[in-house]
Design a protein around this motif. Structure first.
Motif, PDB file in Angstrom:
ATOM      1  N   GLY A   1      -9.872  11.753  -3.648  1.00 17.38           N
ATOM      2  CA  GLY A   1      -9.933  10.423  -3.049  1.00 17.38           C
ATOM      3  C   GLY A   1      -8.798   9.522  -3.483  1.00 17.38           C
ATOM      4  O   GLY A   1      -7.771   9.970  -3.999  1.00 17.38           O
ATOM      5  N   GLU A   2      -8.985   8.210  -3.264  1.00 15.39           N
ATOM      6  CA  GLU A   2      -7.982   7.206  -3.597  1.00 15.39           C
ATOM      7  C   GLU A   2      -8.600   6.152  -4.507  1.00 15.39           C
ATOM      8  O   GLU A   2      -9.819   5.928  -4.482  1.00 15.39           O
ATOM      9  N   PRO A   3      -7.804   5.480  -5.327  1.00 12.53           N
ATOM     10  CA  PRO A   3      -8.342   4.423  -6.191  1.00 12.53           C
ATOM     11  C   PRO A   3      -8.787   3.218  -5.367  1.00 12.53           C
ATOM     12  O   PRO A   3      -8.291   2.989  -4.252  1.00 12.53           O
ATOM     13  N   SER A   4      -9.707   2.457  -5.901  1.00 12.47           N
ATOM     14  CA  SER A   4     -10.213   1.291  -5.174  1.00 12.47           C
ATOM     15  C   SER A   4      -9.148   0.189  -5.082  1.00 12.47           C
ATOM     16  O   SER A   4      -9.167  -0.616  -4.151  1.00 12.47           O
ATOM     17  N   LYS A   5      -8.230   0.154  -6.048  1.00 12.19           N
ATOM     18  CA  LYS A   5      -7.117  -0.799  -6.022  1.00 12.19           C
ATOM     19  C   LYS A   5      -5.822  -0.051  -6.293  1.00 12.19           C
ATOM     20  O   LYS A   5      -5.826   1.013  -6.915  1.00 12.19           O
ATOM     21  N   ASN A   6      -4.730  -0.619  -5.866  1.00 11.48           N
ATOM     22  CA  ASN A   6      -3.453   0.087  -5.956  1.00 11.48           C
ATOM     23  C   ASN A   6      -2.859   0.122  -7.361  1.00 11.48           C
ATOM     24  O   ASN A   6      -1.882   0.833  -7.601  1.00 11.48           O
ATOM     25  N   VAL A   7      -3.422  -0.655  -8.262  1.00 14.72           N
ATOM     26  CA  VAL A   7      -2.982  -0.612  -9.663  1.00 14.72           C
ATOM     27  C   VAL A   7      -4.201  -0.403 -10.555  1.00 14.72           C
ATOM     28  O   VAL A   7      -5.210  -1.103 -10.405  1.00 14.72           O
ATOM     29  N   THR A   8      -4.097   0.563 -11.464  1.00  9.91           N
ATOM     30  CA  THR A   8      -5.134   0.794 -12.464  1.00  9.91           C
ATOM     31  C   THR A   8      -4.490   0.694 -13.841  1.00  9.91           C
ATOM     32  O   THR A   8      -3.505   1.377 -14.124  1.00  9.91           O
ATOM     33  N   LEU A   9      -5.048  -0.176 -14.660  1.00 10.98           N
ATOM     34  CA  LEU A   9      -4.530  -0.402 -16.011  1.00 10.98           C
ATOM     35  C   LEU A   9      -5.423   0.320 -17.013  1.00 10.98           C
ATOM     36  O   LEU A   9      -6.639   0.106 -17.041  1.00 10.98           O
ATOM     37  N   PHE A  10      -4.806   1.165 -17.832  1.00  6.89           N
ATOM     38  CA  PHE A  10      -5.520   1.911 -18.862  1.00  6.89           C
ATOM     39  C   PHE A  10      -5.158   1.320 -20.218  1.00  6.89           C
ATOM     40  O   PHE A  10      -3.978   1.295 -20.590  1.00  6.89           O
ATOM     41  N   ALA A  11      -6.161   0.832 -20.956  1.00 13.26           N
ATOM     42  CA  ALA A  11      -5.914   0.206 -22.254  1.00 13.26           C
ATOM     43  C   ALA A  11      -7.093   0.489 -23.171  1.00 13.26           C
ATOM     44  O   ALA A  11      -8.252   0.406 -22.750  1.00 13.26           O
TER      45      ALA A  11
ATOM     46  N   GLY B   1       0.804  -1.221   0.000  1.00 13.64           N
ATOM     47  CA  GLY B   1       0.000   0.000   0.000  1.00 13.64           C
ATOM     48  C   GLY B   1       0.835   1.268   0.000  1.00 13.64           C
ATOM     49  O   GLY B   1       0.303   2.361   0.234  1.00 13.64           O
ATOM     50  N   LYS B   2       2.128   1.159  -0.290  1.00  9.47           N
ATOM     51  CA  LYS B   2       2.998   2.337  -0.293  1.00  9.47           C
ATOM     52  C   LYS B   2       3.088   3.006  -1.665  1.00  9.47           C
ATOM     53  O   LYS B   2       3.459   4.171  -1.766  1.00  9.47           O
ATOM     54  N   VAL B   3       2.755   2.248  -2.713  1.00 10.05           N
ATOM     55  CA  VAL B   3       2.841   2.758  -4.086  1.00 10.05           C
ATOM     56  C   VAL B   3       1.559   2.425  -4.828  1.00 10.05           C
ATOM     57  O   VAL B   3       1.012   1.324  -4.689  1.00 10.05           O
ATOM     58  N   GLN B   4       1.079   3.382  -5.620  1.00 15.41           N
ATOM     59  CA  GLN B   4      -0.040   3.169  -6.533  1.00 15.41           C
ATOM     60  C   GLN B   4       0.464   3.346  -7.957  1.00 15.41           C
ATOM     61  O   GLN B   4       1.179   4.305  -8.250  1.00 15.41           O
ATOM     62  N   LEU B   5       0.099   2.426  -8.840  1.00 18.90           N
ATOM     63  CA  LEU B   5       0.556   2.481 -10.227  1.00 18.90           C
ATOM     64  C   LEU B   5      -0.602   2.784 -11.162  1.00 18.90           C
ATOM     65  O   LEU B   5      -1.660   2.152 -11.085  1.00 18.90           O
ATOM     66  N   PHE B   6      -0.398   3.764 -12.056  1.00 17.92           N
ATOM     67  CA  PHE B   6      -1.316   4.041 -13.157  1.00 17.92           C
ATOM     68  C   PHE B   6      -0.588   3.591 -14.426  1.00 17.92           C
ATOM     69  O   PHE B   6       0.326   4.272 -14.896  1.00 17.92           O
ATOM     70  N   LEU B   7      -0.951   2.439 -14.963  1.00 16.40           N
ATOM     71  CA  LEU B   7      -0.254   1.849 -16.103  1.00 16.40           C
ATOM     72  C   LEU B   7      -1.018   2.143 -17.394  1.00 16.40           C
ATOM     73  O   LEU B   7      -2.136   1.666 -17.579  1.00 16.40           O
ATOM     74  N   ASN B   8      -0.423   2.937 -18.274  1.00 18.95           N
ATOM     75  CA  ASN B   8      -1.066   3.277 -19.539  1.00 18.95           C
ATOM     76  C   ASN B   8      -0.471   2.419 -20.660  1.00 18.95           C
ATOM     77  O   ASN B   8       0.581   2.728 -21.213  1.00 18.95           O
ATOM     78  N   ALA B   9      -1.192   1.325 -20.974  1.00 16.85           N
ATOM     79  CA  ALA B   9      -0.762   0.446 -22.062  1.00 16.85           C
ATOM     80  C   ALA B   9      -1.112   1.027 -23.424  1.00 16.85           C
ATOM     81  O   ALA B   9      -0.754   0.455 -24.457  1.00 16.85           O
ATOM     82  N   ALA B  10      -1.849   2.133 -23.418  1.00 16.26           N
ATOM     83  CA  ALA B  10      -2.241   2.841 -24.645  1.00 16.26           C
ATOM     84  C   ALA B  10      -3.071   1.921 -25.541  1.00 16.26           C
ATOM     85  O   ALA B  10      -3.935   1.197 -25.047  1.00 16.26           O
TER      86      ALA B  10
ATOM     87  N   TYR C   1      -5.870  -5.539  -9.839  1.00 14.24           N
ATOM     88  CA  TYR C   1      -5.912  -4.260 -10.543  1.00 14.24           C
ATOM     89  C   TYR C   1      -7.306  -3.976 -11.081  1.00 14.24           C
ATOM     90  O   TYR C   1      -8.123  -4.876 -11.297  1.00 14.24           O
ATOM     91  N   ASP C   2      -7.579  -2.689 -11.316  1.00  6.61           N
ATOM     92  CA  ASP C   2      -8.764  -2.235 -12.033  1.00  6.61           C
ATOM     93  C   ASP C   2      -8.369  -1.878 -13.452  1.00  6.61           C
ATOM     94  O   ASP C   2      -7.187  -1.646 -13.744  1.00  6.61           O
ATOM     95  N   GLU C   3      -9.363  -1.788 -14.339  1.00  6.59           N
ATOM     96  CA  GLU C   3      -9.072  -1.456 -15.728  1.00  6.59           C
ATOM     97  C   GLU C   3     -10.001  -0.356 -16.218  1.00  6.59           C
ATOM     98  O   GLU C   3     -11.197  -0.363 -15.938  1.00  6.59           O
ATOM     99  N   VAL C   4      -9.436   0.595 -16.961  1.00  9.75           N
ATOM    100  CA  VAL C   4     -10.198   1.675 -17.588  1.00  9.75           C
ATOM    101  C   VAL C   4     -10.011   1.551 -19.089  1.00  9.75           C
ATOM    102  O   VAL C   4      -8.879   1.405 -19.574  1.00  9.75           O
ATOM    103  N   THR C   5     -11.121   1.636 -19.852  1.00  8.67           N
ATOM    104  CA  THR C   5     -11.046   1.327 -21.278  1.00  8.67           C
ATOM    105  C   THR C   5     -11.606   2.416 -22.191  1.00  8.67           C
ATOM    106  O   THR C   5     -11.662   2.210 -23.405  1.00  8.67           O
TER     107      THR C   5
END
Length: 548
Positions: free
Chosen positions: A424-434, A376-385, A405-409
């Motif tokens: 606020g904060e994300p519901s999960k510590n990793v969010t994947l954007f694709a 819970g020390k790092v949150q990642l926003f991963l943009n796979a484009a 992880y969560d995913e945004v599409t």
């Protein structure tokens, strides 16, 4: 006596013939008895001599071939760079052009009728495309401000959208429309030529990134060796692109985010052409004769002057940053500093470039950070484009390390996520954007920068962005100078080429005041206009338009 003389004479003749025959046989035996290595050396010498002779013939022909190639050009590149090329450079320029376009003749007076449509992503922006009905759209009032680009990777498109943001609303909204003109959005033979070239560049970037070693060094050397011949070749290719821009009003200001667009605009007769120079490494092919070339930093400005670029064709503008990011700098810096003091998780956005390179490094980095993520020390926003292979790589790394992880599409999801992150904060510590579409892939990084704490990216155009940056491994050697620019400005690190060192920097962001220092630098830089490059480009384009 006569008989004796005859006998002596005949004996002498026979002896002489015998000795001559024996000598010839010895010579023949000597040639036949040569060692194999000697035969090889003789053959190699013959080949080298032949090649040298051929090269001398080529050098004799090269100036004529070069003059024939440029005789109908709209502008003179040679005058701009200080004179005609030597024979070897003339041949290189001719050969590279031949490999690019073959025997094709540039259709310099042709044009494709254009239509404009309202962008479904950016309110107020008009997007051009080919009009199959054969009718050319025009602006209702004054000629529009045209931001011209080419969708080659994400960088040129990202800068183009940044430039348009300063033409929408504010000082230009009442009398000029802002048009987004992407050469690849015009279905045509010329657009396909660009796409074919881009495929080769993207493949080279991916191979260099994945294989490393000698391949990476070779590719890196290519990306930083833009001499005068590179401008000659770029301009010559651009002469074939005129039909993609001839359909626009010649009185329109052109802001180009790709030098090929600026070259085509100048060759087509546009008088108000502004070229936004990329990177922080001065190379001939990124500037354009006949245009006002704006650069992002002083080292590039100094270097171009030293190379011989006329002062009237050059100006220092600042970084290419969209309006929302610039205007949001004070609040974004304050939020990051407050989060750091409150001990909140460190938010890192990790985007993938348009070529889809860096897979190996980024996936390794995600795996190395998985422990901090699960704590819970790092949150990642991963943009796979829009790269399916990068999405699969990210998913594989997360699943292998047991990270949920969560995913945004889609774009709505990105905007909703940003609004949530403001308070606020994300519901999960990793969010994947694709995504499936290109624009959302590019825009996601811009949208999320003001709610992220750190941007971890290669030192491309994002190296100039107003957010604390962890500069990870470059793809081309020319990018190293952009990381140096970020470090000297205090808003980014030097290039980090190994994953363990990247993780060490992440821990420094969490355990020291480094993040606060970088945000203070960003705030200070903003006050003196470091990030106002696109704002200044739009202002100059409009001022010059009024004067013409």
């Amino acid at each position: 006596i006569s008989s004796r003389r005859c006998i002596v004479y005949c004996s002498f003749r026979c002896s002489f013939r015998f000795r001559s025959s024996l000598s010839l046989q010895r010579q023949q035996l000597t040639m036949a008895d040569l060692q194999p290595w000697a035969v090889v050396l003789i053959a190699m010498a013959c080949v080298i001599a032949g090649l040298y002779l051929l090269w001398r013939i080529v050098l004799l022909l090269a100036p004529g071939l070069y003059r024939s190639m440029i005789k109908n050009n709209g502008i003179s590149v040679d005058d701009f760079v200080g004179g005609p090329p030597k024979a070897a450079s003339a041949f290189k320029s001719w050969l590279l052009n031949r490999l690019s376009v073959g025997s094709r003749v540039a259709k310099k007076v042709d044009f494709y009728p254009l239509k404009t449509e309202d962008s479904d992503k950016v309110p107020g922006l008009k997007v051009t495309s080919r009009n199959e009905n054969g009718v050319n759209d025009s602006s209702a009032g004054k000629p529009p401000v045209v931001v011209g680009t080419i969708r080659m990777g994400f960088g040129h498109h990202r800068i183009a959208y940044a430039a348009t943001s300063w033409g929408l609303g504010g000082e230009s909204s009442n009398d000029r429309e802002t048009w987004f003109h992407d050469f690849l959005n015009i279905d045509s033979e010329e657009a396909q030529m660009i796409k074919d070239t881009d495929k080769l560049y993207s493949k080279g970037s991916r191979l260099a990134s994945e294989l490393g070693g000698v391949v990476e060094k070779f590719w890196g050397s290519l990306t930083k060796s833009g001499d005068e011949d590179s401008l000659r070749v770029t301009y010559q290719f651009s002469e074939h692109m005129l039909p993609l821009i001839n359909g626009l009003d010649k009185n329109s200001p052109i802001i180009a985010t790709h030098s090929m667009v600026a070259c085509a605009a100048v060759a087509a007769g546009f008088k108000n052409v502004i070229n936004l120079v990329i990177d922080n490494h001065a190379q001939w092919f990124v500037i354009v004769p006949g245009a006002l070339n704006l650069v992002q930093g002083p080292s590039n400005y100094h270097s171009f002057l030293k190379m011989g670029v006329p002062e009237k064709d050059l100006a220092l503008a600042g970084h290419w940053i969209p309006r929302d990011l610039v205007e949001g700098i004070p609040d974004a810096c304050a939020r990051r500093t407050a989060r750091r003091k409150a001990g909140k998780p460190l938010r890192i956005i990790i985007p993938v470039g348009g070529a889809g390179a860096q897979r190996k490094f980024i996936v390794s980095m995600v795996g190395a950070l998985s422990g901090l993520v699960k704590e819970g020390k790092v949150q990642l926003f991963l943009n796979a484009a829009d790269h399916e292979h990068m999405k699969s790589a990210f998913v594989g790394a997360l699943e292998a390390n047991g990270v949920d992880y969560d995913e945004v599409t889609d774009m709505n999801g990105v905007r909703e996520f940003k609004e949530k992150m403001l308070t606020g904060e994300p519901s999960k510590n990793v969010t994947l954007f694709a995504y499936d579409d290109y624009f959302t892939a590019v825009a996601t990084t811009d949208i999320l920068c003001n709610v992220a704490d750190v941007l971890a990216c290669k030192p491309s155009e994002l190296a100039f962005y107003p957010i604390p940056k962890l500069m990870i491994r470059r793809v081309g050697d020319h990018e190293a100078y952009s990381a140096l620019r970020a470090s000297e400005l205090g808003d980014g690190t030097l290039e980090v080429r190994e994953v363990p060192l990247a993780v060490k920097y992440v821990k420094l962001f969490m355990s020291t005041n480094l993040l606060e220092v970088m945000n203070k630098s960003i705030d200070d830089n903003n006050k003196i206009g470091i990030y106002d490059g696109c704002k200044n480009a739009m202002r100059l384009a409009l001022e010059r338009a009024e004067q013409m």
